[in-house]
Design a protein around this motif. Sequence first.
Motif, mmCIF file in Angstrom:
data_model
loop_
_atom_site.group_PDB
_atom_site.id
_atom_site.type_symbol
_atom_site.label_atom_id
_atom_site.label_comp_id
_atom_site.label_asym_id
_atom_site.label_seq_id
_atom_site.Cartn_x
_atom_site.Cartn_y
_atom_site.Cartn_z
ATOM 1 N N ALA A 123 28.400 54.261 32.507
ATOM 2 C CA ALA A 123 28.390 54.972 31.229
ATOM 3 C C ALA A 123 27.153 54.649 30.404
ATOM 4 N N ASP A 124 26.538 53.483 30.654
ATOM 5 C CA ASP A 124 25.356 53.073 29.885
ATOM 6 C C ASP A 124 24.058 53.316 30.649
ATOM 7 N N ALA A 125 24.095 54.167 31.683
ATOM 8 C CA ALA A 125 22.887 54.436 32.474
ATOM 9 C C ALA A 125 21.844 55.128 31.606
ATOM 10 N N ARG A 126 20.672 54.501 31.501
ATOM 11 C CA ARG A 126 19.630 55.007 30.605
ATOM 12 C C ARG A 126 18.308 55.333 31.293
ATOM 13 N N HIS A 127 18.103 54.822 32.510
ATOM 14 C CA HIS A 127 16.823 55.021 33.201
ATOM 15 C C HIS A 127 17.055 55.859 34.455
ATOM 16 N N LEU A 128 16.479 57.057 34.467
ATOM 17 C CA LEU A 128 16.627 57.991 35.582
ATOM 18 C C LEU A 128 15.332 58.050 36.376
ATOM 19 N N LEU A 129 15.426 57.861 37.688
ATOM 20 C CA LEU A 129 14.296 58.045 38.598
ATOM 21 C C LEU A 129 14.532 59.321 39.390
ATOM 22 N N VAL A 130 13.607 60.264 39.285
ATOM 23 C CA VAL A 130 13.685 61.501 40.061
ATOM 24 C C VAL A 130 12.653 61.428 41.174
ATOM 25 N N VAL A 131 13.107 61.590 42.402
ATOM 26 C CA VAL A 131 12.239 61.534 43.577
ATOM 27 C C VAL A 131 12.042 62.970 44.067
ATOM 28 N N GLY A 132 10.831 63.475 43.892
ATOM 29 C CA GLY A 132 10.529 64.858 44.219
ATOM 30 C C GLY A 132 10.019 65.595 42.992
ATOM 31 N N THR A 133 9.108 66.522 43.201
ATOM 32 C CA THR A 133 8.469 67.214 42.074
ATOM 33 C C THR A 133 8.687 68.721 42.109
ATOM 34 N N LEU A 136 13.765 71.566 41.420
ATOM 35 C CA LEU A 136 14.972 70.875 40.983
ATOM 36 C C LEU A 136 14.693 69.754 39.987
ATOM 37 N N ALA A 137 13.488 69.204 39.992
ATOM 38 C CA ALA A 137 13.204 68.020 39.180
ATOM 39 C C ALA A 137 13.549 68.204 37.700
ATOM 40 N N PRO A 138 13.023 69.230 37.002
ATOM 41 C CA PRO A 138 13.374 69.383 35.587
ATOM 42 C C PRO A 138 14.850 69.684 35.373
ATOM 43 N N ASN A 139 15.471 70.379 36.325
ATOM 44 C CA ASN A 139 16.903 70.660 36.204
ATOM 45 C C ASN A 139 17.737 69.390 36.331
ATOM 46 N N LEU A 140 17.341 68.504 37.232
ATOM 47 C CA LEU A 140 18.067 67.237 37.385
ATOM 48 C C LEU A 140 17.929 66.380 36.132
ATOM 49 N N VAL A 141 16.747 66.382 35.525
ATOM 50 C CA VAL A 141 16.569 65.641 34.276
ATOM 51 C C VAL A 141 17.505 66.181 33.200
ATOM 52 N N ALA A 142 17.498 67.493 33.003
ATOM 53 C CA ALA A 142 18.321 68.096 31.957
ATOM 54 C C ALA A 142 19.812 67.897 32.222
ATOM 55 N N GLU A 161 -0.863 63.857 41.722
ATOM 56 C CA GLU A 161 -1.343 64.912 40.834
ATOM 57 C C GLU A 161 -0.192 65.841 40.433
ATOM 58 N N LYS A 162 0.635 66.241 41.412
ATOM 59 C CA LYS A 162 1.781 67.088 41.098
ATOM 60 C C LYS A 162 2.779 66.355 40.210
ATOM 61 N N ALA A 163 2.979 65.068 40.463
ATOM 62 C CA ALA A 163 3.899 64.285 39.641
ATOM 63 C C ALA A 163 3.401 64.212 38.204
ATOM 64 N N ALA A 164 2.103 63.979 38.033
ATOM 65 C CA ALA A 164 1.543 63.899 36.687
ATOM 66 C C ALA A 164 1.641 65.234 35.977
ATOM 67 N N GLU A 165 1.409 66.325 36.699
ATOM 68 C CA GLU A 165 1.524 67.656 36.110
ATOM 69 C C GLU A 165 2.970 67.939 35.690
ATOM 70 N N ALA A 166 3.923 67.552 36.558
ATOM 71 C CA ALA A 166 5.336 67.763 36.245
ATOM 72 C C ALA A 166 5.747 66.971 35.009
ATOM 73 N N VAL A 194 19.190 57.121 40.535
ATOM 74 C CA VAL A 194 18.126 57.638 41.399
ATOM 75 C C VAL A 194 18.571 59.005 41.894
ATOM 76 N N SER A 195 17.777 60.038 41.591
ATOM 77 C CA SER A 195 18.117 61.395 42.005
ATOM 78 C C SER A 195 17.004 61.923 42.898
ATOM 79 N N ALA A 196 17.312 62.141 44.175
ATOM 80 C CA ALA A 196 16.306 62.551 45.156
ATOM 81 C C ALA A 196 16.518 63.999 45.559
ATOM 82 N N ALA A 197 15.445 64.782 45.477
ATOM 83 C CA ALA A 197 15.508 66.198 45.846
ATOM 84 C C ALA A 197 14.265 66.538 46.650
ATOM 85 N N THR A 198 14.289 66.208 47.924
ATOM 86 C CA THR A 198 13.137 66.405 48.796
ATOM 87 C C THR A 198 13.588 67.047 50.107
ATOM 88 N N LEU A 199 12.606 67.441 50.917
ATOM 89 C CA LEU A 199 12.877 67.949 52.257
ATOM 90 C C LEU A 199 12.477 66.909 53.298
#
Length: 314
Positions: A123-133, A136-142, A161-166, A194-199
């Motif tokens: 319930a106190d989870a505050r730090h989200l790591l998204v693996v993949g750019t 799905l990445a912005p949707n998983l954050v929201a 570069e893609k990660a920085a742009e995202a 940790v939320s991973a959305a890759t191929l």
Amino acid sequence: MLLLSEQQTRDALPFPDLIDALDGIFRSGCVMPTRHHHDMEVPGEPDATMLLMPAWVPGEFAGVKVAHVFPGNSKRGIPAVSAQYLLSDAKSGEMLALIDGGELTARRTAAASALAARSLARADARHLLVVGTGRLAPNLVAAHMAVRPIEEVTLWGRSKEKAAEAVRELEGQFQVTFNVATDLDEALAKADIVSAATLSTEPLIKGALLRPGTHVDLVGAFKPNMRESDDDLVRRAAIFVDTKDGCLSEGGDIVQPLKAGLISNADIKADLYELCRGEHPGRQNSEDITMFKSVGAALEDLAGAMLAYRNAQG
């Protein structure tokens, strides 16, 4: 017939409402035949996939999604997934709406992850790591922000570069701290979710690096030869899935450990039907590592399509 563009579909599917809609259909159920899953050869590129996903609530709504997944689209700078959803009246067969299937898929997939996190993440989870750019990445954050008090988001991608742009795009949408991970192993050791959305076909998420209490959400690797988690994670985690039928036959993060004898069917604690119906309590304590594997299900698309249709109707 109502036609919903990508933007109109997005506007009609706010995450709090969509997460609740998925919760409702997993509680009540619907008719969901086995989906059609066809590999499609693409000369000079990885095989593509065609998916046909029907579902209906008798006497109410019926729908089918036609989706294509083209891994080679990353080189073309266009989304890997394209789809359309046709919603019909289940009493008359009248065609009611054609809904942008790519946006519907992205949002319902992220909403299913958030629905699982309501039961499985601390319930106190505050730090989200998204693996993949990808898309799905912005949707998983929201979606995760809709169910947990996320204050910091770290994004990792094979291309820095893609990660920085995202991250630059995300910073304009959400009022939380964003970081680009330069070392995935270091990022894994710090995250609450940790939320991973890759191929990926090779494991990226190393279970030995995770802190006690971490929740791992595996969204990619939807075919048996794909995998995002390693054996250490499978050994350490309490394992949950969106649907047992789908994950036991399709998701490499479950199929491969099963074939290797690392786990058995009995090691799958519960699916979203059981979690939503209160048949399993979900997370047992603050120290458990939980793992949720999803491959998607037609009832999720149907729930989203019904919600989008109703919201668009006003």
